[in-house]
Design a protein around this motif. Structure first.
Motif, PDB file in Angstrom:
ATOM      1  N   GLN A 100       2.815  68.068 -48.332  1.00  0.00           N
ATOM      2  CA  GLN A 100       4.213  68.473 -48.384  1.00  0.00           C
ATOM      3  C   GLN A 100       4.568  69.346 -47.187  1.00  0.00           C
ATOM      4  O   GLN A 100       5.641  69.201 -46.593  1.00  0.00           O
ATOM      5  CB  GLN A 100       4.490  69.245 -49.682  1.00  0.00           C
ATOM      6  N   GLU A 101       3.659  70.232 -46.779  1.00  0.00           N
ATOM      7  CA  GLU A 101       3.893  71.061 -45.592  1.00  0.00           C
ATOM      8  C   GLU A 101       3.976  70.205 -44.339  1.00  0.00           C
ATOM      9  O   GLU A 101       4.808  70.440 -43.459  1.00  0.00           O
ATOM     10  CB  GLU A 101       2.774  72.097 -45.464  1.00  0.00           C
ATOM     11  N   LEU A 102       3.111  69.192 -44.255  1.00  0.00           N
ATOM     12  CA  LEU A 102       3.159  68.280 -43.119  1.00  0.00           C
ATOM     13  C   LEU A 102       4.472  67.512 -43.110  1.00  0.00           C
ATOM     14  O   LEU A 102       5.116  67.363 -42.061  1.00  0.00           O
ATOM     15  CB  LEU A 102       1.973  67.303 -43.185  1.00  0.00           C
ATOM     16  N   PHE A 103       4.889  67.028 -44.273  1.00  0.00           N
ATOM     17  CA  PHE A 103       6.149  66.293 -44.398  1.00  0.00           C
ATOM     18  C   PHE A 103       7.323  67.114 -43.861  1.00  0.00           C
ATOM     19  O   PHE A 103       8.200  66.583 -43.166  1.00  0.00           O
ATOM     20  CB  PHE A 103       6.375  65.927 -45.863  1.00  0.00           C
ATOM     21  N   ASN A 104       7.343  68.404 -44.150  1.00  0.00           N
ATOM     22  CA  ASN A 104       8.451  69.267 -43.744  1.00  0.00           C
ATOM     23  C   ASN A 104       8.527  69.440 -42.226  1.00  0.00           C
ATOM     24  O   ASN A 104       9.571  69.858 -41.704  1.00  0.00           O
ATOM     25  CB  ASN A 104       8.322  70.639 -44.405  1.00  0.00           C
TER      26      ASN A 104
END
Length: 207
Positions: A100-104
């Protein structure tokens, strides 16, 4: 005063730095995909003939992000590879905290690999419901404005790689040109001709 381009570049470099601090490999050497985007579309169509709903067997595809549409807990990306385009569905509950952090931190122009099941949305769009996400290359330069593509002739000729990314029809022209040259070369090779490089439309010999 920094230009808009400078601001965008700086924002992307800041994202790059944040990803590094998270221990994410920014430019991995290898990613194993199971299908191209068009192979995935054909697979979905063949599965739909056999049964309705989600295709249970996950697949892996990779491509460059060309569009991002975030809608609350669900987001839709368009990625493009050498064969065509595929829509991706990201759901907040479908990714772990690290992903999720990478997605952001993702931007248009980044190259990613995803794994997930195939489905067709209510609008009929072939889609991959993403369960796993891998960053393959972080883009530090924004792509040309998507609605107008790349129109500057000088830039298109000098930076052909941008032209090929921005204008899909140009890529098809080069594909046809490459096949035509290959066919002529095979035809002449088969008849014993020798290929020799010579200056073409230049005032002096070069090499």
């Amino acid at each position: 005063m920094p230009s808009k381009q400078d601001n965008i570049n700086e924002q992307r470099r800041e994202k790059l730095a944040r990803l590094r601090t998270q221990g994410i490999e920014l430019y991995p050497h290898r990613y194993d995909r199971t299908h191209t985007t068009q192979e995935a579309v054909k697979l979905l169509e063949s599965r739909e003939k056999e049964s309705k709903g989600f295709a249970q067997e996950p697949i892996s595809i990779a491509g460059r992000i060309m569009a991002i549409r975030k809608m609350g807990k669900a987001s839709f990306f368009d990625i493009r590879d050498g064969s065509g385009k595929m829509q991706l569905l990201f759901q907040a509950a479908g990714l772990d905290e690290g992903r999720q952090e990478l997605f952001n931190e993702l931007d248009i122009g980044d190259i990613i690999g995803v794994k997930g099941g195939l489905l067709r949305t209510r609008t009929g769009e072939p889609t991959v419901a993403v369960a796993d996400l891998t960053l393959l290359a972080k883009s530090l330069q924004p792509l040309p404005e998507k609605w107008h593509g790349l129109s500057d002739v000088d830039t298109r000729y000098r930076q052909r790689y941008i032209d090929l990314i921005a204008n899909a029809e140009i890529k098809e022209i080069f594909r046809i040109r490459s096949k035509a040259i290959s066919a002529m070369r095979q035809f002449l090779d088969g008849r014993g001709f020798l290929e020799v490089e010579t200056p073409v439309f230049t005032p002096s010999a070069g090499g």
